[in-house]
Design a protein around this motif. Structure first.
Motif, PDB file in Angstrom:
ATOM      1  N   ARG A 245       0.833  -1.206   0.000  1.00 50.19           N
ATOM      2  CA  ARG A 245       0.000   0.000   0.000  1.00 50.19           C
ATOM      3  C   ARG A 245       0.867   1.256   0.000  1.00 50.19           C
ATOM      4  O   ARG A 245       0.517   2.254  -0.643  1.00 50.19           O
TER       5      ARG A 245
ATOM      6  N   LYS B  60      -2.637   6.803   1.225  1.00 50.22           N
ATOM      7  CA  LYS B  60      -2.345   7.193   2.606  1.00 50.22           C
ATOM      8  C   LYS B  60      -1.295   8.300   2.497  1.00 50.22           C
ATOM      9  O   LYS B  60      -0.089   8.094   2.666  1.00 50.22           O
TER      10      LYS B  60
ATOM     11  N   TYR C  44      -4.392  14.261   5.644  1.00 51.95           N
ATOM     12  CA  TYR C  44      -4.517  14.281   7.102  1.00 51.95           C
ATOM     13  C   TYR C  44      -4.748  15.682   7.658  1.00 51.95           C
ATOM     14  O   TYR C  44      -5.039  15.845   8.843  1.00 51.95           O
TER      15      TYR C  44
ATOM     16  N   GLU D 259     -15.364   7.793   7.429  1.00 49.51           N
ATOM     17  CA  GLU D 259     -14.420   7.138   8.350  1.00 49.51           C
ATOM     18  C   GLU D 259     -14.084   8.103   9.479  1.00 49.51           C
ATOM     19  O   GLU D 259     -14.414   9.286   9.420  1.00 49.51           O
TER      20      GLU D 259
ATOM     21  N   GLY E 248      -8.551   8.356  12.031  1.00 50.94           N
ATOM     22  CA  GLY E 248      -7.441   7.417  11.869  1.00 50.94           C
ATOM     23  C   GLY E 248      -7.927   5.984  11.905  1.00 50.94           C
ATOM     24  O   GLY E 248      -7.172   5.077  12.275  1.00 50.94           O
TER      25      GLY E 248
ATOM     26  N   GLY F 294      -8.926   0.352   4.907  1.00 56.54           N
ATOM     27  CA  GLY F 294      -7.992  -0.086   5.944  1.00 56.54           C
ATOM     28  C   GLY F 294      -7.691  -1.569   5.891  1.00 56.54           C
ATOM     29  O   GLY F 294      -8.561  -2.391   5.583  1.00 56.54           O
ATOM     30  N   ILE F 295      -6.462  -1.888   6.231  1.00 57.34           N
ATOM     31  CA  ILE F 295      -6.044  -3.294   6.303  1.00 57.34           C
ATOM     32  C   ILE F 295      -6.731  -3.953   7.502  1.00 57.34           C
ATOM     33  O   ILE F 295      -7.144  -5.111   7.430  1.00 57.34           O
ATOM     34  N   THR F 296      -6.940  -3.210   8.581  1.00 60.55           N
ATOM     35  CA  THR F 296      -7.699  -3.721   9.730  1.00 60.55           C
ATOM     36  C   THR F 296      -9.156  -3.942   9.333  1.00 60.55           C
ATOM     37  O   THR F 296      -9.772  -4.936   9.725  1.00 60.55           O
TER      38      THR F 296
ATOM     39  N   THR G  95      -5.026   0.115  12.443  1.00 55.53           N
ATOM     40  CA  THR G  95      -3.806  -0.474  12.997  1.00 55.53           C
ATOM     41  C   THR G  95      -3.535   0.034  14.409  1.00 55.53           C
ATOM     42  O   THR G  95      -3.275  -0.741  15.314  1.00 55.53           O
TER      43      THR G  95
HETATM   44  N1  PMP Z   1      -8.599   5.675   7.894  1.00 52.70           N
HETATM   45  C1  PMP Z   1      -7.621   6.547   8.218  1.00 52.70           C
HETATM   46  C2  PMP Z   1      -7.813   7.993   7.912  1.00 52.70           C
HETATM   47  C3  PMP Z   1      -6.445   6.081   8.832  1.00 52.70           C
HETATM   48  O1  PMP Z   1      -5.461   6.940   9.156  1.00 52.70           O
HETATM   49  C4  PMP Z   1      -6.307   4.708   9.131  1.00 52.70           C
HETATM   50  C5  PMP Z   1      -5.063   4.207   9.820  1.00 52.70           C
HETATM   51  N2  PMP Z   1      -4.041   3.925   8.898  1.00 52.70           N
HETATM   52  C6  PMP Z   1      -7.347   3.835   8.774  1.00 52.70           C
HETATM   53  C7  PMP Z   1      -8.481   4.358   8.156  1.00 52.70           C
HETATM   54  C8  PMP Z   1      -7.243   2.370   9.029  1.00 52.70           C
HETATM   55  O2  PMP Z   1      -6.289   1.781   8.187  1.00 52.70           O
HETATM   56  P1  PMP Z   1      -5.468   0.505   8.614  1.00 52.70           P
HETATM   57  O3  PMP Z   1      -6.447  -0.482   9.138  1.00 52.70           O
HETATM   58  O4  PMP Z   1      -4.827   0.036   7.363  1.00 52.70           O
HETATM   59  O5  PMP Z   1      -4.501   0.915   9.656  1.00 52.70           O
END
Ligand code: PMP
Length: 294
Positions: A57, A156, A161, A190, A193, A215-217, A253
């Motif tokens: 990613r 990302k 941000y 969302e 984070g 998100g990977i989570t 994450t």
């Molecule tokens: N949305 C945002 C804005 C984020 O910063 C994150 C954290 N990386 C996520 C979603 C979740 O992504 P992941 O599960 O890949 O960490």
């Protein structure tokens, strides 16, 4: 301890440098024009969970900003693992970041070198642990996620941000832990984070990630729920629907699976499915002794 004055090492363009020496110049393109992409990963028991997916990613986010990171996914994986070993942590947060350097100044950055750094530190819980189990309080943000035609909204990328920090600060000023952002259409998107899930009649509902981070989570949680036979519905979710959901949680994450008790005027319970998925996620991230033995 401030983040620029810690012990240990940071992987910086292929070499380890003392933590406090990992610096960039003020005329770095990324600082002026947000030409940087990053990742957030977690190591559990000495192993970085879904490392390869994160490195892929990162490379993909760079491409969405028009640059190639000068390392392969395999090289990035190895650099993350070596940095974790050098730092000597079992459980830690891993932050790779790639950015355009300082060869040219101005919007155009055709000749700027692409840098890569990896910093690893211990970051136990993103939200107050006592609050986490009761569910966190979330505000509805004023700022919205941009149309994919307005920004590379699936990358990302650091620039995106700006919206998250504005939203998070506004929420914190009102005593909330985080903010839920809508997208440019006014649909639920969302948190600042983390991704969001809702429970209704035993099924999971989550917005389709067409203008925010997939998100990977989020993908892990969908997988865990389906393995339990829970129906997962990815769809457009309107804010007016929030009152019809029984449970809500966010995942990422850093946040892992964190229950939500309130979003603005809506209330949710920390129910069985949320608790089950918190436990399933906790089990899933632990290193497996041997896949073949399973
Ligand atoms: N949305 C945002 C804005 C984020 O910063 C994150 C954290 N990386 C996520 C979603 C979740 O992504 P992941 O599960 O890949 O960490």
């Amino acid at each position: 301890q401030p983040f620029d004055q810690r012990d240990g090492v940071i992987w910086f363009d292929g070499a380890f440098v003392p933590w406090a020496d990992a610096k960039v110049h003020v005329l770095t393109h990324a600082l002026h024009y947000a030409s940087a992409v990053f990742e957030g990963e977690r190591a559990y028991g000495g192993r970085i969970f879904k490392l390869d997916e994160h490195s892929r990613r990162l490379v993909e986010s760079g491409k969405l900003l028009g640059f190639d990171i000068p390392y392969s996914v395999a090289e990035i994986n190895r650099a993350c693992e070596e940095t974790l070993a050098r730092q000597g942590f079992q459980d830690a947060y891993v932050r790779p970041i790639a950015w355009r350097g300082s060869e040219m100044m101005g919007v155009s950055a055709q000749n700027n070198r692409i840098h890569l750094a990896i910093a690893i530190w211990q970051w136990p819980s993103y939200f107050d642990p006592a609050q986490r189990l009761k569910g966190i309080r979330v505000d509805l943000a004023e700022w919205r996620r941009p149309d994919p035609k307005t920004a590379p909204s699936r990358a990302k990328a650091t620039g995106l941000y700006m919206i998250c920090t504005l939203s998070k600060h506004a929420a914190e000023r009102k005593g909330y832990a985080d903010a839920l952002m809508l997208d440019w259409r006014g649909q639920v998107a969302e948190c600042t984070g983390a991704n969001v899930f809702f429970v209704k009649d035993g099924a999971l509902h989550t917005p389709t990630p067409d203008c925010f981070l997939d998100g990977i989570t989020r993908r892990t949680v969908i997988d865990l729920a389906r393995r339990r036979g829970v129906e997962v519905i990815e769809r457009a979710i309107q804010p007016e629907e929030l009152g019809s959901f029984e449970q809500c949680f966010i995942c990422g994450t850093a946040a892992e699976v964190t229950p939500v008790s309130e979003i603005a005027d809506w209330r949710f319970t920390v129910g069985d499915l949320t608790k089950t998925l918190m436990e399933d996620y906790h089990a899933e991230v632990q290193p497996k002794a041997s896949v073949a033995a399973a």
